[in-house]
Scaffold this motif. Structure first.
Motif, PDB file in Angstrom:
ATOM      1  N   HIS A 212       0.838  -1.207   0.000  1.00 11.94           N
ATOM      2  CA  HIS A 212       0.000   0.000   0.000  1.00 11.94           C
ATOM      3  C   HIS A 212       0.870   1.253   0.000  1.00 11.94           C
ATOM      4  CE1 HIS A 212      -3.368   2.658   0.842  1.00 11.94           C
ATOM      5  NE2 HIS A 212      -2.681   3.173   1.853  1.00 11.94           N
ATOM      6  N   GLU A 216       1.051   4.307  -2.835  1.00 10.90           N
ATOM      7  CA  GLU A 216       0.901   5.723  -2.501  1.00 10.90           C
ATOM      8  C   GLU A 216       2.095   6.533  -3.011  1.00 10.90           C
ATOM      9  OE1 GLU A 216      -1.600   7.470  -0.737  1.00 10.90           O
ATOM     10  OE2 GLU A 216      -2.745   5.659  -1.211  1.00 10.90           O
ATOM     11  N   GLU A 246       6.786   4.879   3.141  1.00 12.89           N
ATOM     12  CA  GLU A 246       6.845   4.977   1.682  1.00 12.89           C
ATOM     13  C   GLU A 246       8.283   4.886   1.189  1.00 12.89           C
ATOM     14  OE1 GLU A 246       4.710   8.410   0.310  1.00 12.89           O
ATOM     15  OE2 GLU A 246       2.845   7.808   1.299  1.00 12.89           O
TER      16      GLU A 246
END
Length: 384
Positions: A212, A216, A246
């Motif tokens: 995920h 992003e 991230e």
């Protein structure tokens, strides 16, 4: 506000030739008499990841029952097998994701859609003697765990022999790590140093967490012009990718594929900066940190290690021309936005000398640690 003295935290780069540096009182820049003063986060920790806590009087070291090949021809080790291991005891019907026995009962099984957990069931992450590529050095099939002793001030420091080389903890006949070492006429109580991953431990989360985060990050990176900020982070239209999760997801995919899907990377991009942006700003990154994280993320496998042989780091070339505007303490106690040179101010114009002469894991770890120091420096002293 608390003054920040010009300097950088101790780097803990633990290849064979670099462990001895831990015994030095500081890295270049410590104790500087520079007139610069900087804001500092009041609770910033000054301890690097290498000075791990003692694991009790009897550390557990494992035997390497099989040899695993590496990109540099290195062998696998039992500690690495604990990192890579994903199965439970053969006579147990517990699924791999269930972990070991214990904990609350009646949990009802694995949550739907939880995904695969990375680094399941890996054991103690000890600081090891490693070759230039970060592969553990084995003697008689056993990893060489660096011996630490308590210094007078209560901190753990590596035990060095008469030539300044780190000493490995011997194994007992039962295959356990010994608790004492005698050098000459002196007997030392010794302890294995453990690597503290800090928030990098999120890499052990179920795979859907990093998946995920990657989605992003890529959605941002493909939506505009990508550049770099002063600390090496990726920036999209002036906005940095500052999420540690991230950055870790981007690090994983880049190290596995050599690219970021759909992203044109700017000149000067360095994957070491991705790892730095994922780590604790007040921590440190060592060779052990890099290798253990690569194992947890699946960049390393039981058959091979990531090949760092072509990675070379030059601190002067990287930072000599980098200038940042930060708040600098003035004689009257106020802070004034001032343009400073990173190499001169943070690193005291001190270059880094590669102890292995060639590229390798120590180059990558030092680069990542330097990016981390710059990131913390800019973050703590940014103009608000």
């Amino acid at each position: 506000m608390i003054k920040r003295q010009n300097g950088m935290k101790r780097s803990v780069v633990l290849c064979v030739a670099a462990v001895a540096a831990l015994a030095a009182s500081s890295m270049p820049g410590s104790g500087s008499d520079s007139t610069f003063g900087f804001i500092r986060h009041a609770h910033a920790a000054e301890q690097g990841s290498g000075a791990g806590s003692a694991g009790g009087q009897r550390g557990q070291g494992g035997r390497a029952d099989q040899a695993g090949g590496g990109h540099m021809g290195g062998k696998g080790s039992s500690i690495d097998k604990k990192v890579f291991r994903t199965s439970v005891d053969e006579d147990s019907d517990r699924p791999p994701w269930a972990g070991v026995k214990g904990g609350k009962s009646g949990g009802g099984g694995k949550p739907f859609g939880a995904g695969t957990k990375k680094g399941d069931l890996y054991g103690d992450m000890y600081i090891l003697l490693r070759d230039a590529n970060g592969v553990p050095i084995l003697v008689d099939g056993l990893e060489q765990v660096v011996a630490f002793v308590y210094a007078a001030d209560g901190t753990l420091v590596p035990l060095l022999d008469g030539s300044g080389n780190p000493v490995a903890i011997p194994y007992t006949a039962e295959g356990d790590l010994a608790t004492t070492i005698t050098i000459g006429t002196t007997t030392y109580d010794v302890y294995p140093g453990e690597v503290d991953l800090g928030r990098l431990s999120v890499g052990r989360s179920p795979s859907k967490v990093l998946d995920h985060a990657l989605s992003e990050a890529l959605s941002k990176l493909t939506s505009g012009t990508v550049t770099l900020d002063a600390s090496g982070r990726l920036v999209v239209d002036g906005v940095p990718i500052d999420s540690p999760l991230e950055n870790l997801a981007l690090y994983e995919v880049y190290m596995q594929t050599g690219t970021l899907p759909g992203v044109t990377l700017p000149a000067g991009f360095d994957p070491a900066a991705l790892l730095a942006a994922a780590a604790d700003k007040t921590g440190a990154i060592s060779v052990d940190t890099v290798v253990y994280m690569n194992s947890i993320l699946g960049i390393n496998t039981t058959g091979s290690y990531y090949d760092f042989s072509t990675y070379d780091y030059d601190r002067v070339a990287t930072w000599a021309d980098v200038n940042v505007t930060v708040l600098v303490l003035q004689p009257d106690g106020s802070y004034l936005p001032t343009l400073v040179n990173v190499y001169q101010t943070l690193f005291n114009s001190t270059s880094w000398t590669d102890p292995t002469t060639d590229g390798g894991a120590d180059d990558f770890a030092t680069a990542a640690n330097d990016y981390l120091q710059v990131l913390e420096f800019v973050h703590d002293n940014e103009v608000r």
